[in-house]
Design a protein around this motif. Structure first.
Motif, PDB file in Angstrom:
ATOM      1  N   LEU A  17      23.417   3.463  46.219  1.00  0.00           N
ATOM      2  CA  LEU A  17      22.940   3.458  44.833  1.00  0.00           C
ATOM      3  C   LEU A  17      23.337   4.738  44.119  1.00  0.00           C
ATOM      4  O   LEU A  17      23.133   5.841  44.617  1.00  0.00           O
ATOM      5  CB  LEU A  17      21.418   3.305  44.809  1.00  0.00           C
ATOM      6  CG  LEU A  17      20.731   3.230  43.443  1.00  0.00           C
ATOM      7  CD1 LEU A  17      21.188   2.000  42.662  1.00  0.00           C
ATOM      8  CD2 LEU A  17      19.215   3.208  43.627  1.00  0.00           C
ATOM      9  N   ALA A  18      23.906   4.572  42.901  1.00  0.00           N
ATOM     10  CA  ALA A  18      24.303   5.715  42.085  1.00  0.00           C
ATOM     11  C   ALA A  18      23.946   5.430  40.631  1.00  0.00           C
ATOM     12  O   ALA A  18      23.424   4.372  40.287  1.00  0.00           O
ATOM     13  CB  ALA A  18      25.801   5.989  42.232  1.00  0.00           C
ATOM     14  N   GLY A  19      24.249   6.398  39.770  1.00  0.00           N
ATOM     15  CA  GLY A  19      23.960   6.239  38.358  1.00  0.00           C
ATOM     16  C   GLY A  19      22.596   6.795  37.985  1.00  0.00           C
ATOM     17  O   GLY A  19      21.809   7.212  38.844  1.00  0.00           O
ATOM     18  N   GLY A  20      22.307   6.778  36.694  1.00  0.00           N
ATOM     19  CA  GLY A  20      21.047   7.330  36.214  1.00  0.00           C
ATOM     20  C   GLY A  20      19.824   6.638  36.769  1.00  0.00           C
ATOM     21  O   GLY A  20      18.759   7.260  36.927  1.00  0.00           O
ATOM     22  N   GLY A  21      19.935   5.344  37.085  1.00  0.00           N
ATOM     23  CA  GLY A  21      18.798   4.628  37.652  1.00  0.00           C
ATOM     24  C   GLY A  21      18.401   5.143  39.017  1.00  0.00           C
ATOM     25  O   GLY A  21      17.243   5.007  39.436  1.00  0.00           O
ATOM     26  N   ALA A  22      19.353   5.759  39.723  1.00  0.00           N
ATOM     27  CA  ALA A  22      19.081   6.233  41.078  1.00  0.00           C
ATOM     28  C   ALA A  22      18.203   7.471  41.105  1.00  0.00           C
ATOM     29  O   ALA A  22      17.718   7.855  42.175  1.00  0.00           O
ATOM     30  CB  ALA A  22      20.397   6.521  41.806  1.00  0.00           C
ATOM     31  N   VAL A  23      18.001   8.101  39.952  1.00  0.00           N
ATOM     32  CA  VAL A  23      17.124   9.275  39.922  1.00  0.00           C
ATOM     33  C   VAL A  23      15.684   8.892  39.600  1.00  0.00           C
ATOM     34  O   VAL A  23      14.827   9.770  39.483  1.00  0.00           O
ATOM     35  CB  VAL A  23      17.635  10.329  38.909  1.00  0.00           C
ATOM     36  CG1 VAL A  23      19.041  10.771  39.253  1.00  0.00           C
ATOM     37  CG2 VAL A  23      17.584   9.796  37.480  1.00  0.00           C
ATOM     38  N   ARG A  24      15.422   7.599  39.455  1.00  0.00           N
ATOM     39  CA  ARG A  24      14.066   7.115  39.189  1.00  0.00           C
ATOM     40  C   ARG A  24      13.445   6.640  40.499  1.00  0.00           C
ATOM     41  O   ARG A  24      13.777   5.555  40.997  1.00  0.00           O
ATOM     42  CB  ARG A  24      14.096   5.966  38.188  1.00  0.00           C
ATOM     43  CG  ARG A  24      14.884   6.239  36.913  1.00  0.00           C
ATOM     44  CD  ARG A  24      14.231   7.297  36.060  1.00  0.00           C
ATOM     45  NE  ARG A  24      14.922   7.501  34.801  1.00  0.00           N
ATOM     46  CZ  ARG A  24      14.607   6.912  33.661  1.00  0.00           C
ATOM     47  NH1 ARG A  24      13.579   6.069  33.619  1.00  0.00           N
ATOM     48  NH2 ARG A  24      15.290   7.145  32.560  1.00  0.00           N
ATOM     49  N   PRO A  25      12.566   7.426  41.120  1.00  0.00           N
ATOM     50  CA  PRO A  25      12.009   7.063  42.434  1.00  0.00           C
ATOM     51  C   PRO A  25      11.321   5.705  42.436  1.00  0.00           C
ATOM     52  O   PRO A  25      11.431   4.955  43.405  1.00  0.00           O
ATOM     53  CB  PRO A  25      11.013   8.194  42.718  1.00  0.00           C
ATOM     54  CG  PRO A  25      11.482   9.344  41.896  1.00  0.00           C
ATOM     55  CD  PRO A  25      12.059   8.737  40.658  1.00  0.00           C
ATOM     56  N   GLY A  26      10.599   5.372  41.367  1.00  0.00           N
ATOM     57  CA  GLY A  26       9.916   4.085  41.319  1.00  0.00           C
ATOM     58  C   GLY A  26      10.885   2.924  41.385  1.00  0.00           C
ATOM     59  O   GLY A  26      10.646   1.927  42.080  1.00  0.00           O
ATOM     60  N   PHE A  27      12.006   3.033  40.682  1.00  0.00           N
ATOM     61  CA  PHE A  27      13.026   1.987  40.705  1.00  0.00           C
ATOM     62  C   PHE A  27      13.623   1.846  42.097  1.00  0.00           C
ATOM     63  O   PHE A  27      13.806   0.730  42.600  1.00  0.00           O
ATOM     64  CB  PHE A  27      14.117   2.323  39.685  1.00  0.00           C
ATOM     65  CG  PHE A  27      15.339   1.458  39.795  1.00  0.00           C
ATOM     66  CD1 PHE A  27      15.303   0.119  39.421  1.00  0.00           C
ATOM     67  CD2 PHE A  27      16.534   1.979  40.272  1.00  0.00           C
ATOM     68  CE1 PHE A  27      16.437  -0.678  39.537  1.00  0.00           C
ATOM     69  CE2 PHE A  27      17.667   1.201  40.382  1.00  0.00           C
ATOM     70  CZ  PHE A  27      17.619  -0.135  40.011  1.00  0.00           C
ATOM     71  N   VAL A  28      13.916   2.965  42.738  1.00  0.00           N
ATOM     72  CA  VAL A  28      14.508   2.933  44.078  1.00  0.00           C
ATOM     73  C   VAL A  28      13.558   2.273  45.073  1.00  0.00           C
ATOM     74  O   VAL A  28      13.971   1.433  45.890  1.00  0.00           O
ATOM     75  CB  VAL A  28      14.891   4.355  44.536  1.00  0.00           C
ATOM     76  CG1 VAL A  28      15.444   4.325  45.960  1.00  0.00           C
ATOM     77  CG2 VAL A  28      15.916   4.964  43.591  1.00  0.00           C
TER      78      VAL A  28
ATOM     79  N   LYS B 151      20.415   3.550  50.023  1.00  0.00           N
ATOM     80  CA  LYS B 151      20.791   4.959  50.153  1.00  0.00           C
ATOM     81  C   LYS B 151      21.195   5.494  48.784  1.00  0.00           C
ATOM     82  O   LYS B 151      22.114   4.961  48.149  1.00  0.00           O
ATOM     83  CB  LYS B 151      21.947   5.116  51.140  1.00  0.00           C
ATOM     84  CG  LYS B 151      22.431   6.553  51.276  1.00  0.00           C
ATOM     85  CD  LYS B 151      23.605   6.646  52.232  1.00  0.00           C
ATOM     86  CE  LYS B 151      24.127   8.079  52.318  1.00  0.00           C
ATOM     87  NZ  LYS B 151      25.303   8.166  53.233  1.00  0.00           N
ATOM     88  N   VAL B 152      20.517   6.529  48.335  1.00  0.00           N
ATOM     89  CA  VAL B 152      20.845   7.150  47.057  1.00  0.00           C
ATOM     90  C   VAL B 152      21.906   8.228  47.274  1.00  0.00           C
ATOM     91  O   VAL B 152      21.761   9.095  48.144  1.00  0.00           O
ATOM     92  CB  VAL B 152      19.591   7.760  46.401  1.00  0.00           C
ATOM     93  CG1 VAL B 152      19.947   8.472  45.104  1.00  0.00           C
ATOM     94  CG2 VAL B 152      18.553   6.672  46.141  1.00  0.00           C
ATOM     95  N   VAL B 153      22.976   8.176  46.493  1.00  0.00           N
ATOM     96  CA  VAL B 153      24.026   9.189  46.574  1.00  0.00           C
ATOM     97  C   VAL B 153      23.457  10.536  46.122  1.00  0.00           C
ATOM     98  O   VAL B 153      22.714  10.592  45.145  1.00  0.00           O
ATOM     99  CB  VAL B 153      25.213   8.804  45.670  1.00  0.00           C
ATOM    100  CG1 VAL B 153      26.319   9.841  45.758  1.00  0.00           C
ATOM    101  CG2 VAL B 153      25.733   7.433  46.047  1.00  0.00           C
ATOM    102  N   PRO B 154      23.784  11.627  46.800  1.00  0.00           N
ATOM    103  CA  PRO B 154      23.359  12.943  46.298  1.00  0.00           C
ATOM    104  C   PRO B 154      23.855  13.155  44.867  1.00  0.00           C
ATOM    105  O   PRO B 154      24.991  12.819  44.544  1.00  0.00           O
ATOM    106  CB  PRO B 154      24.021  13.927  47.270  1.00  0.00           C
ATOM    107  CG  PRO B 154      24.214  13.136  48.529  1.00  0.00           C
ATOM    108  CD  PRO B 154      24.513  11.732  48.087  1.00  0.00           C
ATOM    109  N   ALA B 155      22.990  13.701  44.006  1.00  0.00           N
ATOM    110  CA  ALA B 155      23.310  13.892  42.581  1.00  0.00           C
ATOM    111  C   ALA B 155      23.918  12.610  42.015  1.00  0.00           C
ATOM    112  O   ALA B 155      25.069  12.592  41.584  1.00  0.00           O
ATOM    113  CB  ALA B 155      24.251  15.070  42.388  1.00  0.00           C
ATOM    114  N   PRO B 156      23.157  11.522  42.016  1.00  0.00           N
ATOM    115  CA  PRO B 156      23.733  10.202  41.713  1.00  0.00           C
ATOM    116  C   PRO B 156      24.311  10.056  40.312  1.00  0.00           C
ATOM    117  O   PRO B 156      25.235   9.257  40.111  1.00  0.00           O
ATOM    118  CB  PRO B 156      22.547   9.253  41.901  1.00  0.00           C
ATOM    119  CG  PRO B 156      21.333  10.102  41.733  1.00  0.00           C
ATOM    120  CD  PRO B 156      21.715  11.436  42.283  1.00  0.00           C
ATOM    121  N   ASP B 157      23.808  10.815  39.339  1.00  0.00           N
ATOM    122  CA  ASP B 157      24.320  10.662  37.984  1.00  0.00           C
ATOM    123  C   ASP B 157      25.705  11.270  37.802  1.00  0.00           C
ATOM    124  O   ASP B 157      26.403  10.951  36.830  1.00  0.00           O
ATOM    125  CB  ASP B 157      23.338  11.256  36.964  1.00  0.00           C
ATOM    126  CG  ASP B 157      22.882  12.661  37.340  1.00  0.00           C
ATOM    127  OD1 ASP B 157      23.114  13.068  38.495  1.00  0.00           O
ATOM    128  OD2 ASP B 157      22.306  13.331  36.474  1.00  0.00           O
TER     129      ASP B 157
END
Length: 266
Positions: free
Chosen positions: A207-218, A230-236
């Protein structure tokens, strides 16, 4: 964000990620030199104040507006550094006309060449994923979300929905995007008829992009999919960093270093 351009003069390169919300540029040897809103400010005429235009939209690229924006933001870099190699990220489903328009816009940087890379592949490169194995990538951008299946690093299927991170401030919007991503993942996996299907599904989702920095969404997405997310480091900024990885590879290539082996006499 803007930082001084690197002193590299012998060989230059730029990774460019043109997003509908933000534009990011990574300079070879200098890191991130630009991370700004994707807007331009043409003259509005004598009777009105300055307008703010968004020149880069999915399926609709204003070539002149995008070029004007890049020239305004980067005009002091390329002339001093010479003609750069440009690696440009492109969403999978934008189509040939949109990719051609984006390439035309970056010609304002006077590149020696323009290479394009699918955003999903760039994300995987930024995450240092093993591309010899099938991989599902979800890029939750500002206004659109893409789900892509990579097999041997090549896009074999993709889905898109017109929902993104800009609408994740409330629970109903987050739930809608989670449902949409789950449906896209199911469609991509069910539609794949190669041996890649079971490994890709079992491996989970990158998972990447701005949505990946939203813990609730993840968390919601992981629960609904019932596979690892798996969230990419610094996803945005993953896409532009992955494009920068390709720049580094190009720099090390013998055709760029001049270390081309002499032909073997017959």
């Amino acid at each position: 964000m803007s930082t001084p351009w690197p002193p590299e003069r012998r060989w230059t390169g730029l990774a460019v990620d043109l997003g509908s919300a933000r534009t990011r540029v990574w300079a070879l040897g200098g890191g991130m030199v630009l991370d700004v809103p994707t807007v331009t400010f043409p003259d509005a005429g004598p009777d009105r104040g300055p307008r703010t235009l968004h020149p880069f939209r999915r399926h609709a690229v204003d070539v002149a507006g995008t070029a004007r924006m890049l020239d305004r933001l980067l005009r002091h870099g390329p002339p001093r550094l010479g003609r750069p190699l440009v690696v440009l990220t492109t969403p999978v489903l934008d189509g040939v006309p949109c990719r051609a328009a984006a390439r035309a816009a970056v010609e304002v940087l006077r590149p020696r060449a323009v290479l394009t890379v699918p955003t999903a592949r760039a994300v995987a490169l930024a995450a240092r994923e093993d591309l010899s194995r099938p991989l599902l990538v979800v890029d939750a951008g500002a206004r659109f979300t893409e789900t892509v299946l990579l097999v041997d690093g090549v896009v074999t299927d993709a889905q898109r929905v017109a929902l993104g991170a800009c609408g994740l401030d409330d629970d109903p919007a987050s739930a809608r995007l989670v449902d949409a991503v789950a449906a896209m993942v199911a469609t991509v996996v069910d539609g794949d008829r190669t041996t890649a299907e079971p490994p890709a599904a079992a491996r989970g989702v990158l998972l990447a992009g701005g949505g990946a920095v939203r813990p609730g969404f993840v968390r919601r997405l992981a629960r609904l999919l019932d596979v690892p997310v798996k969230v990419v480091p610094a996803p945005d900024t993953a896409a532009v960093r992955g494009a920068a990885e390709l720049l580094g590879s190009a720099r090390r290539h013998p055709s760029s270093t001049g270390d081309v082996p002499a032909p073997v006499p017959e």
